[in-house]
Design a protein around this motif. Structure first.
Motif, PDB file in Angstrom:
ATOM      1  N   LEU A 122       0.890  -1.402  -0.196  1.00  0.00           N
ATOM      2  CA  LEU A 122      -0.037   0.053   0.215  1.00  0.00           C
ATOM      3  C   LEU A 122       0.760   1.268   0.097  1.00  0.00           C
ATOM      4  N   ALA A 173      -6.112   2.904  -8.659  1.00  0.00           N
ATOM      5  CA  ALA A 173      -4.846   3.644  -8.618  1.00  0.00           C
ATOM      6  C   ALA A 173      -4.386   3.693 -10.114  1.00  0.00           C
ATOM      7  N   LEU A 195      -8.436  -2.097  -5.769  1.00  0.00           N
ATOM      8  CA  LEU A 195      -7.745  -0.952  -5.466  1.00  0.00           C
ATOM      9  C   LEU A 195      -6.667  -0.471  -6.690  1.00  0.00           C
ATOM     10  N   GLN A 202      -5.928  -6.880  -3.296  1.00  0.00           N
ATOM     11  CA  GLN A 202      -6.803  -5.588  -3.467  1.00  0.00           C
ATOM     12  C   GLN A 202      -6.612  -5.271  -5.207  1.00  0.00           C
ATOM     13  N   ARG A 247      -9.423   7.258  -2.848  1.00  0.00           N
ATOM     14  CA  ARG A 247      -9.315   7.705  -1.680  1.00  0.00           C
ATOM     15  C   ARG A 247     -10.367   6.780  -0.745  1.00  0.00           C
ATOM     16  N   LEU A 270      -8.811   3.330  -0.481  1.00  0.00           N
ATOM     17  CA  LEU A 270      -7.531   3.455   0.057  1.00  0.00           C
ATOM     18  C   LEU A 270      -7.484   3.825   1.639  1.00  0.00           C
ATOM     19  N   ASP A 281      -5.842   1.786   5.025  1.00  0.00           N
ATOM     20  CA  ASP A 281      -4.736   2.237   5.630  1.00  0.00           C
ATOM     21  C   ASP A 281      -4.853   2.517   7.217  1.00  0.00           C
ATOM     22  N   VAL A 325       1.178   3.909  -2.797  1.00  0.00           N
ATOM     23  CA  VAL A 325      -0.261   4.406  -3.356  1.00  0.00           C
ATOM     24  C   VAL A 325      -0.379   5.642  -2.190  1.00  0.00           C
ATOM     25  N   ILE A 326      -0.077   5.377  -1.087  1.00  0.00           N
ATOM     26  CA  ILE A 326      -0.484   6.211  -0.070  1.00  0.00           C
ATOM     27  C   ILE A 326       0.657   7.375  -0.191  1.00  0.00           C
ATOM     28  N   THR A 332       1.195   0.455  -8.744  1.00  0.00           N
ATOM     29  CA  THR A 332       0.594  -0.771  -8.203  1.00  0.00           C
ATOM     30  C   THR A 332       1.231  -2.031  -8.461  1.00  0.00           C
TER      31      THR A 332
END
Length: 331
Positions: free
Chosen positions: A48, A126, A122, A119, A181, A184, A188, A51-52, A110
């Motif tokens: 993750l 992304a 997700l 995911q 968002r 994600l 998170d 992406v964060i 990704t």
């Protein structure tokens, strides 16, 4: 030479060869495999993290820029306050959004999620976000995008056609950003307490536990206020209680900041450096909360309270940028 030594030497040379040939995929696979041996959630957090980082360093400031574009305000005078604002985010060396986009929001965003086969929705969102970001930054010419929050050059006024194009690609971008968002942020947020449990089980409530607990509380503070603002349920008591919890988490850093003894690095140095790195932005975050509380108590005008709340969210975003920049390099 023993078999074990020969094996280690072979691994070393294999890694060197991969580095020289820019074979990053095997490195990522090894990285995820090692994290998976630690705990599945560690590997998931690793997947993750790119992406964060992209959302934190691009999307937060982009939305601020768009808001200021829609609601223009006079630029700050070039005084000490303006100079201080240049350090709000740990991106002061970047002159426009494309510099950072190339760094953290590229096409390989990704790859870790794909390797982990985790995911997939997700990952799709992304990749859609990356495409929308590329489109918006090739349509809009930002000048000092993060600091001046300006979509267009000050020397030119956009034509009606350019204004339409700006709005069209901006709405496309906002749609992709919002979808990403919404997927994600809950992932998170759910991982942080689990990581905290792992640290406590292995190391106790040490410097690493206090650091992560503070960052969780910093996030919860802005989330609580944001939800209360949306629902019109924010009260002075809720603000005071939430700020007090953050202050308690912040105060736990003090014992860890004592001068080091001895000349060798130890396992707590990276966490100590990170506590020191976020010292100023963490204090600014608390000051912004206390200012909002004081102005509310003194019955300040709604415009002033709105500015105070904006300062709270901006100071949290700045804190996060300073934390993430060093945390990605150290852990």
């Amino acid at each position: 030479m023993t078999t074990r030594v020969m094996f280690c030497v072979g691994i070393f040379f294999a890694l060197v060869v991969m580095a020289l040939t820019s074979a990053t995929r095997p490195f990522l696979q090894l990285d995820l495999w090692l994290d998976g041996r630690d705990a599945p959630i560690t590997a998931q957090a690793n997947a993750l993290s790119p992406v964060i980082a992209c959302v934190n360093r691009i999307d937060v400031q982009w939305r601020v820029a768009y808001d200021r574009y829609k609601k223009p305000q006079p630029p700050l005078p070039r005084d000490q306050r303006w100079l201080k604002s240049l350090k709000d985010f740990d991106d002061s060396d970047a002159f426009n959004v494309r510099d950072i986009q190339r760094d953290v929001c590229g096409q390989g965003l990704t790859e870790k999620l794909d390797l982990l086969a985790w995911q997939p929705e997700l990952a799709r969102q992304a990749n859609e976000y990356v495409r929308a970001l590329s489109h918006v930054t090739t349509t809009i010419a930002p000048t000092r995008f993060y600091r001046e929050a300006s979509f267009t050059s000050g020397s030119q006024q956009p034509s009606p056609g350019e204004l339409d194009a700006i709005e069209r690609v901006s709405q496309e971008y906002i749609g992709a950003s919002t979808a990403l968002r919404q997927s994600l942020l809950p992932l998170d947020a759910a991982q942080r307490p689990e990581q905290l449990k792992l640290i406590e089980a292995r190391l106790g409530r040490d410097i690493h536990w206090d650091l992560l607990a503070y960052m969780i509380q910093a996030r919860e503070t802005v989330d609580v206020l944001d939800e209360a603002m949306k629902n019109r349920t924010l009260t002075p008591k809720l603000l005071a209680d939430t700020t007090a919890k953050l202050q308690q988490a912040w105060n736990r850093r003090e014992p860890w900041l004592a001068p080091r003894t001895g000349g060798f690095q130890n396992k707590t140095d990276a966490a100590r450096d990170l506590w020191l790195r976020i010292g100023e932005p963490g204090q600014s975050y608390l000051e912004a909360l206390n200012t909002l509380q004081a102005d509310w108590h003194n019955h300040a005008k709604p415009e002033r309270l709105s500015e105070d709340y904006y300062a709270v969210t901006r100071s949290y975003d700045g804190l996060l940028s300073h934390y993430n920049r060093l945390a990605r390099a150290s852990f």
